[in-house]
Design an enzyme around this catalytic site. Sequence first.
Site, PDB file in Angstrom:
ATOM      1  N   ASP A   1       0.884  -1.168   0.000  1.00 32.00           N
ATOM      2  CA  ASP A   1       0.000   0.000   0.000  1.00 32.00           C
ATOM      3  C   ASP A   1       0.920   1.216   0.000  1.00 32.00           C
ATOM      4  O   ASP A   1       1.517   1.545   1.028  1.00 32.00           O
ATOM      5  CB  ASP A   1      -0.890  -0.053   1.256  1.00 32.00           C
TER       6      ASP A   1
ATOM      7  N   LYS B   1       2.987  11.575  -3.375  1.00 35.15           N
ATOM      8  CA  LYS B   1       2.042  10.757  -4.160  1.00 35.15           C
ATOM      9  C   LYS B   1       1.041  11.660  -4.881  1.00 35.15           C
ATOM     10  O   LYS B   1       0.541  11.335  -5.940  1.00 35.15           O
ATOM     11  CB  LYS B   1       1.312   9.795  -3.222  1.00 35.15           C
TER      12      LYS B   1
ATOM     13  N   GLU C   1      -7.280   0.642  -4.476  1.00 31.80           N
ATOM     14  CA  GLU C   1      -7.254   0.586  -3.006  1.00 31.80           C
ATOM     15  C   GLU C   1      -8.574   0.089  -2.394  1.00 31.80           C
ATOM     16  O   GLU C   1      -8.566  -0.794  -1.540  1.00 31.80           O
ATOM     17  CB  GLU C   1      -6.837   1.951  -2.433  1.00 31.80           C
TER      18      GLU C   1
ATOM     19  N   ASP D   1     -12.969   5.296   1.079  1.00 33.62           N
ATOM     20  CA  ASP D   1     -11.538   5.289   1.382  1.00 33.62           C
ATOM     21  C   ASP D   1     -10.993   6.719   1.356  1.00 33.62           C
ATOM     22  O   ASP D   1     -10.807   7.288   0.279  1.00 33.62           O
ATOM     23  CB  ASP D   1     -10.846   4.395   0.328  1.00 33.62           C
TER      24      ASP D   1
END
Length: 567
Positions: A9, A70, A147, A170
Site C-alpha cells: 500500500d 504521491k 485501493e 476510502d
Amino acid sequence: MTHVPIGIDLGTTNSLVAAFIDGEPKLIPNALGNYLTPSVVSIENNELLVGQAARERLLTHPKNTAAVFKRKMGTDASLRLGGVAYSPEDLSSLVLAKLRQDAEAYLGCEIRDVVVSVPAYFNQTQRQATKNACALAGLNLVRLVNEPTAAALAYGVHQRDAETQFLVVDLGGGTFDVTILEMFDGVMEVKASSGDAFLGGEDFTEVLAKLICEKLDFPWAKLGANLQSEIRARANTAKIRLSDDDAWTVSLQIKNEMHEIVLSRQAFEEAAKPILRRMLVPIERCMYDTGLDHHALDRILLVGGATRMPMVRHMVTRCFSKFPEFEIDPDHAVALGAAVQAALASEDRALDDIVVTDVSPFSVGIDVSEELPDGKCVHGLFAPIIERNTPLPASRNEVFYARNARQRSVSTKIYQGESAYVSENVLLGKFRVKLPRKLDEAECVDLLITYDTSGLLEVEATVLSTGEKTGMVIEALADGLSEQDVAARLEKMKALKVHPRDNEVNQALLSRLRRVHEMALGNTRSQILTMIAQFDAVLNGRDPKEIERVRGELEEILDAFDDLYVS
Ligand code: AMP
C-alpha cells in the site's frame, strides 16, 4: 527459492507491506517494529533517510525532506533534495525499495514480484508513474490493484460465502475513493468506482493550519518554510486529537514568544464543511452508476486513516442510514488486500474459490467534431470509446476512414476523463498511423483500445487493407520509462548512501532528538542537547547492548516530552 507474494500500500502519508503466508495476509513490520512506514524521504550530503527518521526531519530539514509526493505522481513536478532534483516517481521508488528491504529482512528471501495499490481514481499517467516507480525500485509489478477493491478483499477473504452489496469509502492522506462491490459465492465484483485524486486527510490538515494562522493573525504565505512545516505538523496532531477530544491546545513558539491556540472540534468541522461537501460528489456518482438506492447497501467499510474523523463517520452514517464497520484497522486493510491480490495472481491454492473483477476508473475516448444543422462545426468534443465502470479487462475498437486517396496518414488524440470537451480531460497521447501509398478511398484503420486488469491502457492500430499493425502502448506517450531511462535514473540514485537496516532505529532516534531540541526552549533544550551528545558518544562506542539500553532510556524521556507538546 521460496516465493512469497507481496502486496504494497503505497500511501500518501504512510506505506505498508504485507505478505500472504499460510493462507492468511500478514502485515510486515519495518526495522522500528512498526507496520506504518511514513512515505517521507530526506536527503542531505547524499545520505538517504526514508520513513520515520525522514519524517522527524520535516521540521528540522524541510528543504531536504519531501512528503506527500504521491499527490504529484504523473506530473512533471520535481523536488530538489540535497541539491539534486527528484521526480515523484523517484521518491516513491525509494519508499518502495525500503519496504522491499523490510520484507526481505522479515521473510528471509529475495522479493521481486509485487502487487501495488493505487487509488481507484488514479488516471493513466498516475498509474503509469506508479509502474515506473516499481521499475526504479527493481520490482516487477504483477498488477496494480485499486485501493478500495483491496480493502474489500481484506474483508471478503474471511467471509467468502456471504452475499453482500458493500460500499467502501476510502479517505487516505491525499486521495478519496468510493467503490461499490457485490459479493456472492466467493466472487467479488466491483460495480462502480469514483473518487477525487486530490482530496484527502492532508486537506483537513491544511484547514486546521489556516485556522491556527488566523488565530495567530499571521498570513500563511508570509511564513517561512520552517514555520509552515511546524504549523502543519501541529495542525496534523490537532486533527488526530480532535477525532477523540472536543478541543485541543496547540503551543507554538514564534520568535522566542510562546503562543497557545485552543482549537475546538466544532470550529474545525465548520471550517472543513466545503471539503466534506466535495466528498458527496463521488459518492453520488457511484450510486448513480450502479443504479442502486442508498438503502440497498448491506455493509459500509471505512478505509484510510482520515475516516477516523467523526465528521466523516457521521456524514457516511447520515447518507446511508447505516453504521460503518471497523473490524479491520482502516490503516491496514489496503495492504492486507494487496497481499491477497498478490496471492491470487500467483494462483495460491488457498484462494481457489475467490474471483475478483474490477472496473475501468475513467472513460477513454477520442477527439471528434460535430456538424450542427446550420452547417457550423464544433471541434474538440470527447467521444468515449470505453465508458467508465466497464468491467476489466476491456477492449473496444473504432474504425477511422481516409477522406481521400491523397491522405498519407490517419491521426487522432486519445483522452481520459468524463468531460464533454477534450480540453477538460487528460490527454494521453497522439496516435498517428501511416497509410499505404496506393490508397483506395475506402481505406480504413481499426483502432483497438484495451484497459488491462491494472486499469492501464494499450492501443493498437491495424490498417485493414494490409493487415499491418502498429502496436502502441500508451505508456510510451504517457511518460513510460525506456530501459535507458531506468538505467540513467538508477545511476543518480545509486550515489545515495543508504544506512544499514540495523542502524535505522538509531537514525530515527537521532532525527527525533534533533526535532525536539529545535522545538524546545531553556532548560529542556539544554537537557536534550546533552541527550544528543550522550547518544552520539554511545553510538561511537559501537556496543550494541549499550546502544539499545540508552536508546530505551532516551525514548522514554522523549515520549513524555511529546505527550506534553506535540506528536
Ligand atoms: P492513509 O493514507 O490511509 O495512511 O491516511 C493517512 C491520513 O489519515 C493522514 O492525513 C492522517 O493524518 C489521517 N489520520 C490518521 N489517523 C487519524 C485520526 N485519528 N483522525 C484524523 N485523521 C487521521
